[in-house]
Design a protein around this motif. Structure first.
Motif, PDB file in Angstrom:
ATOM      1  N   GLU A  13       0.816  -1.212   0.000  1.00  0.00           N
ATOM      2  CA  GLU A  13       0.000   0.000   0.000  1.00  0.00           C
ATOM      3  C   GLU A  13       0.849   1.261   0.000  1.00  0.00           C
ATOM      4  O   GLU A  13       1.978   1.269   0.516  1.00  0.00           O
ATOM      5  CB  GLU A  13      -0.915   0.049   1.242  1.00  0.00           C
ATOM      6  CG  GLU A  13      -1.976  -1.030   1.295  1.00  0.00           C
ATOM      7  CD  GLU A  13      -3.017  -0.765   2.380  1.00  0.00           C
ATOM      8  OE1 GLU A  13      -3.160   0.387   2.829  1.00  0.00           O
ATOM      9  OE2 GLU A  13      -3.687  -1.734   2.788  1.00  0.00           O
TER      10      GLU A  13
ATOM     11  N   LEU B 262     -12.909   8.676   1.242  1.00  0.00           N
ATOM     12  CA  LEU B 262     -12.468   7.432   1.878  1.00  0.00           C
ATOM     13  C   LEU B 262     -13.642   6.643   2.427  1.00  0.00           C
ATOM     14  O   LEU B 262     -14.672   7.218   2.800  1.00  0.00           O
ATOM     15  CB  LEU B 262     -11.516   7.734   3.036  1.00  0.00           C
ATOM     16  CG  LEU B 262     -10.353   8.685   2.783  1.00  0.00           C
ATOM     17  CD1 LEU B 262      -9.625   8.960   4.100  1.00  0.00           C
ATOM     18  CD2 LEU B 262      -9.398   8.120   1.749  1.00  0.00           C
TER      19      LEU B 262
ATOM     20  N   ILE C 184       0.358   5.065   1.536  1.00  0.00           N
ATOM     21  CA  ILE C 184      -0.458   5.751   2.539  1.00  0.00           C
ATOM     22  C   ILE C 184      -0.062   7.217   2.562  1.00  0.00           C
ATOM     23  O   ILE C 184       1.096   7.551   2.824  1.00  0.00           O
ATOM     24  CB  ILE C 184      -0.269   5.130   3.937  1.00  0.00           C
ATOM     25  CG1 ILE C 184      -0.546   3.632   3.904  1.00  0.00           C
ATOM     26  CG2 ILE C 184      -1.176   5.834   4.949  1.00  0.00           C
ATOM     27  CD1 ILE C 184      -0.136   2.906   5.172  1.00  0.00           C
TER      28      ILE C 184
ATOM     29  N   ARG D 185      -4.467   4.585   0.732  1.00  0.00           N
ATOM     30  CA  ARG D 185      -5.216   5.137   1.858  1.00  0.00           C
ATOM     31  C   ARG D 185      -4.724   6.548   2.153  1.00  0.00           C
ATOM     32  O   ARG D 185      -3.619   6.940   1.790  1.00  0.00           O
ATOM     33  CB  ARG D 185      -5.043   4.298   3.129  1.00  0.00           C
ATOM     34  CG  ARG D 185      -5.508   2.868   2.988  1.00  0.00           C
ATOM     35  CD  ARG D 185      -5.587   2.159   4.310  1.00  0.00           C
ATOM     36  NE  ARG D 185      -5.455   0.734   4.120  1.00  0.00           N
ATOM     37  CZ  ARG D 185      -6.195  -0.201   4.704  1.00  0.00           C
ATOM     38  NH1 ARG D 185      -7.155   0.152   5.539  1.00  0.00           N
ATOM     39  NH2 ARG D 185      -5.991  -1.489   4.477  1.00  0.00           N
TER      40      ARG D 185
ATOM     41  N   VAL E 118      -4.681  -1.249   8.516  1.00  0.00           N
ATOM     42  CA  VAL E 118      -3.749  -1.626   7.450  1.00  0.00           C
ATOM     43  C   VAL E 118      -3.199  -3.026   7.709  1.00  0.00           C
ATOM     44  O   VAL E 118      -3.188  -3.886   6.811  1.00  0.00           O
ATOM     45  CB  VAL E 118      -2.600  -0.604   7.348  1.00  0.00           C
ATOM     46  CG1 VAL E 118      -1.514  -1.108   6.397  1.00  0.00           C
ATOM     47  CG2 VAL E 118      -3.122   0.745   6.879  1.00  0.00           C
TER      48      VAL E 118
ATOM     49  N   GLY F 211      -5.866   3.533  12.275  1.00  0.00           N
ATOM     50  CA  GLY F 211      -5.656   3.269  10.859  1.00  0.00           C
ATOM     51  C   GLY F 211      -4.540   2.268  10.617  1.00  0.00           C
ATOM     52  O   GLY F 211      -4.633   1.405   9.737  1.00  0.00           O
TER      53      GLY F 211
ATOM     54  N   ARG G 132     -12.522   2.513   6.504  1.00  0.00           N
ATOM     55  CA  ARG G 132     -11.216   1.918   6.781  1.00  0.00           C
ATOM     56  C   ARG G 132     -10.113   2.736   6.115  1.00  0.00           C
ATOM     57  O   ARG G 132      -8.998   2.255   5.919  1.00  0.00           O
ATOM     58  CB  ARG G 132     -11.176   0.446   6.353  1.00  0.00           C
ATOM     59  CG  ARG G 132     -12.161  -0.399   7.158  1.00  0.00           C
ATOM     60  CD  ARG G 132     -11.996  -1.874   6.905  1.00  0.00           C
ATOM     61  NE  ARG G 132     -10.813  -2.439   7.527  1.00  0.00           N
ATOM     62  CZ  ARG G 132     -10.697  -2.755   8.822  1.00  0.00           C
ATOM     63  NH1 ARG G 132     -11.696  -2.532   9.656  1.00  0.00           N
ATOM     64  NH2 ARG G 132      -9.584  -3.286   9.291  1.00  0.00           N
ATOM     65  N   LEU G 133     -10.451   3.976   5.774  1.00  0.00           N
ATOM     66  CA  LEU G 133      -9.488   4.973   5.295  1.00  0.00           C
ATOM     67  C   LEU G 133      -8.924   4.643   3.917  1.00  0.00           C
ATOM     68  O   LEU G 133      -7.887   5.165   3.516  1.00  0.00           O
ATOM     69  CB  LEU G 133      -8.354   5.134   6.319  1.00  0.00           C
ATOM     70  CG  LEU G 133      -8.824   5.568   7.711  1.00  0.00           C
ATOM     71  CD1 LEU G 133      -7.742   5.305   8.745  1.00  0.00           C
ATOM     72  CD2 LEU G 133      -9.226   7.023   7.728  1.00  0.00           C
ATOM     73  N   ARG G 134      -9.639   3.793   3.160  1.00  0.00           N
ATOM     74  CA  ARG G 134      -9.242   3.445   1.803  1.00  0.00           C
ATOM     75  C   ARG G 134      -9.881   4.406   0.812  1.00  0.00           C
ATOM     76  O   ARG G 134     -11.066   4.740   0.937  1.00  0.00           O
ATOM     77  CB  ARG G 134      -9.657   2.007   1.483  1.00  0.00           C
ATOM     78  CG  ARG G 134      -9.016   0.970   2.389  1.00  0.00           C
ATOM     79  CD  ARG G 134      -9.575  -0.419   2.178  1.00  0.00           C
ATOM     80  NE  ARG G 134     -10.986  -0.502   2.567  1.00  0.00           N
ATOM     81  CZ  ARG G 134     -11.597  -1.637   2.929  1.00  0.00           C
ATOM     82  NH1 ARG G 134     -10.915  -2.776   2.962  1.00  0.00           N
ATOM     83  NH2 ARG G 134     -12.874  -1.632   3.244  1.00  0.00           N
TER      84      ARG G 134
END
Length: 552
Positions: free
Chosen positions: A259, A497, A261, A510, A540, A536, A500-502
């Motif tokens: 990912e 988002l 971030i 994210r 992740v 967060g 889940r902050l995606r």
């Protein structure tokens, strides 16, 4: 050739430092942390009162300016943001304020499922170690990495007048504005007035870099690159695959196996998404950026707090008597160097709390009271008055108005356009007047009148509602709580988002910082940003662990 990491974090600020710590803790993941600024090993960062000197220092500060704001009579506000390891936690006023329970109820209602008060309170408890007075002795409550210190014994004696004024107003005196309200009391946590608790340890600032990044940097699986400007997030097939960043004029690439971030803050995270082709399609095309993902809400929803301050000359000693002269400053400096105590060891914001304006069902205003009067010089440095003075300030805590942040060009080095859109909602104008009425009442309490020699211009006590609103438009300013520009929500139609902050519609990407707030919390935003990052980071780790199990 691009180096590959499991996770790439953009921004070593309040949130990014937390992520760097949590994502490297197991030793299983290789993490790259990229920061545009440099070292935080600077004297004015370490000394608590020194934030007045980092307020406009380009070595540690982005020094943004907002656009002319119609709601504030066309004034263009100065927006300092941290550009240094620790981010804004290295240059802020160190107030540690969790926010109020209904703030997080609002988050859940906006689509951030699982972010209600009980859940976030548990996260706060795990983050903190509270250095406080208890039954006449100091104790350390909690074992978390964030040191939150009760500095009440070091506050200037004049600050007791503020607590007395709060009692005149009928407000509770708070021992800890982050603690639960007393059983049976008709109040909420933080409702009342008390001494501010601060992220200070042993007389020095305790930033997110101190709490999280320094331990993480001892691990071999973390790579930190500072002085690096991220140009864009790299994408392919609807997935974030890495980043391009510039160091000393050279562009380098880094690949993310899991990912990317973004933790670049409420100004820079939406800017970077837009530069990467993720945002409102029309805006991107206007600047010649290929649209990778049309996501209209990127940069929208900006919220901040506005506060109006009034100054008074005192008939007794305030902090000005200690720091208003060169001799006094030298004496205070020597005391700090020798003992880590004295006026330099305490942030100037000494009393605060949340209160209700007339007719409000919930606390809707934050009050600040400082035992000093001062101004900012043209060069941005603080100038404390020689004569004894003090400050009373109110901040409407739950604004409705929303602004936006948009790129001005495809050049990553060009600052984005910040449009706060202050007081655009009628409700915010009403609250500004009610908050100003509350400040009038506070200034007229017996406790404040006893220590007031003179009310400085403009004298708020003689203003009617129209004059109070005009005074707010003419004099209120940001207290630097920018948030919500990549907010969590239900769908791409109302947010950037998911809970889940995606990023909606983009895999492997994210945003984890204050831009993810659905709405600004009622008070200072550093504590909520660190809490959000801690939660967060666990998301992740959990999501990647589940993905790995599903692949087996």
């Amino acid at each position: 050739m691009a180096r590959t990491f499991d996770f790439i974090i953009v921004g070593a600020g309040s949130a990014g430092c937390v992520l760097a710590d949590r994502l490297t803790a197991s030793g299983r993941h290789k993490v790259l942390l990229i920061e545009a600024g440099g070292t935080d090993r600077r004297v004015w960062i370490r000394i608590p009162v020194g934030y007045g000197f980092t307020f406009s220092d380009p070595k540690v500060n982005w020094r943004y300016s907002a656009a002319a704001d119609r709601g504030l009579n066309g004034r263009a506000a100065y927006w300092p943001r941290g550009k240094v390891l620790g981010g804004s936690s290295s240059i802020n006023a160190m107030a540690y304020v969790r926010g109020l329970p209904h703030d997080f109820g609002d988050w859940e209602a906006a689509g951030a499922a699982g972010w209600g008060w009980e859940a976030v309170r548990a996260s706060y408890d795990a983050l903190e170690s509270n250095d406080e007075w208890h039954e006449g002795r100091r104790r350390l409550r909690g074992t978390g990495p964030v040191r939150v210190t009760d500095l009440s014994e070091r506050m200037h004696p004049f600050a007791r007048n503020f607590l007395a004024a709060g009692q005149d107003m009928g407000w509770p005196v708070l021992q800890d504005m982050n603690a639960a309200a007393e059983a049976g009391a008709n109040t909420l946590p933080g409702e009342g007035l008390g001494y501010v608790r601060s992220t200070v340890k042993a007389g020095r600032r305790w930033s997110s870099a101190d709490a999280f990044l320094r331990p993480a940097m001892k691990r071999g699986n973390l790579t930190v690159v500072s002085g690096a400007l991220v140009e864009k997030v790299l994408t392919a097939g609807g997935r974030a695959t890495g980043v391009a960043y510039r160091v000393k004029g050279q562009t380098q690439l880094a690949a993310a196996a899991r990912e990317v971030i973004l933790s670049a803050g409420a100004v820079n995270s939406p800017q970077l998404l837009q530069l990467s082709g993720i945002g409102p399609a029309a805006l991107l095309r206007r600047h010649g950026i290929a649209v990778k993902h049309d996501l209209p809400q990127v940069g929208q929803g900006l919220q901040d707090h506005l506060a109006v301050s009034h100054y008074f000359w005192a008939n007794t000693a305030t902090l000005n008597s200690r720091l208003g002269s060169f001799a006094g400053q030298v004496k205070a400096g020597l005391q700090y160097v020798l003992t880590r105590k004295g006026p330099l060891s305490v942030p100037v914001n000494q009393c605060s709390g949340f209160v209700r304006t007339a007719g409000a069902a919930l606390p809707d205003v934050q009050v600040y009271c400082n035992p000093a009067s001062y101004s900012t010089q043209a060069n941005g440095k603080p100038q404390i008055d020689r004569d004894n003075g003090f400050l009373l300030c109110v901040q409407p805590s739950r604004p409705v108005s929303r602004g936006q942040i948009t790129i001005r060009s495809a050049d990553p080095a060009q600052a984005p356009l910040i449009e706060p859109n202050s007081l655009s909602a009628e409700e915010d104008k009403v609250t500004a007047v009610r908050a100003s009425r509350l400040l009038q009442a506070l200034a007229a309490t017996p406790a404040i009148e006893r220590v007031t020699r003179e009310r400085r211009d403009p004298d708020i006590l003689h203003m009617d509602d129209a004059a109070l609103l005009e005074n707010f438009r003419a004099r209120a300013g940001s207290v630097f709580h920018a948030s919500c520009t990549c907010r969590m929500g239900h769908t791409a139609a109302d947010s950037v988002l998911d809970a889940r902050l995606r990023v909606h519609g983009m895999a492997g990407l994210r945003v984890i910082d204050a831009s993810a707030f659905p709405n600004v919390t009622s008070g200072n935003t550093n504590a909520p940003a660190m809490m959000l990052a801690a939660r967060g980071a666990q998301m992740v780790l959990d999501d990647n662990e589940n993905r790995a199990l599903a692949a087996e």
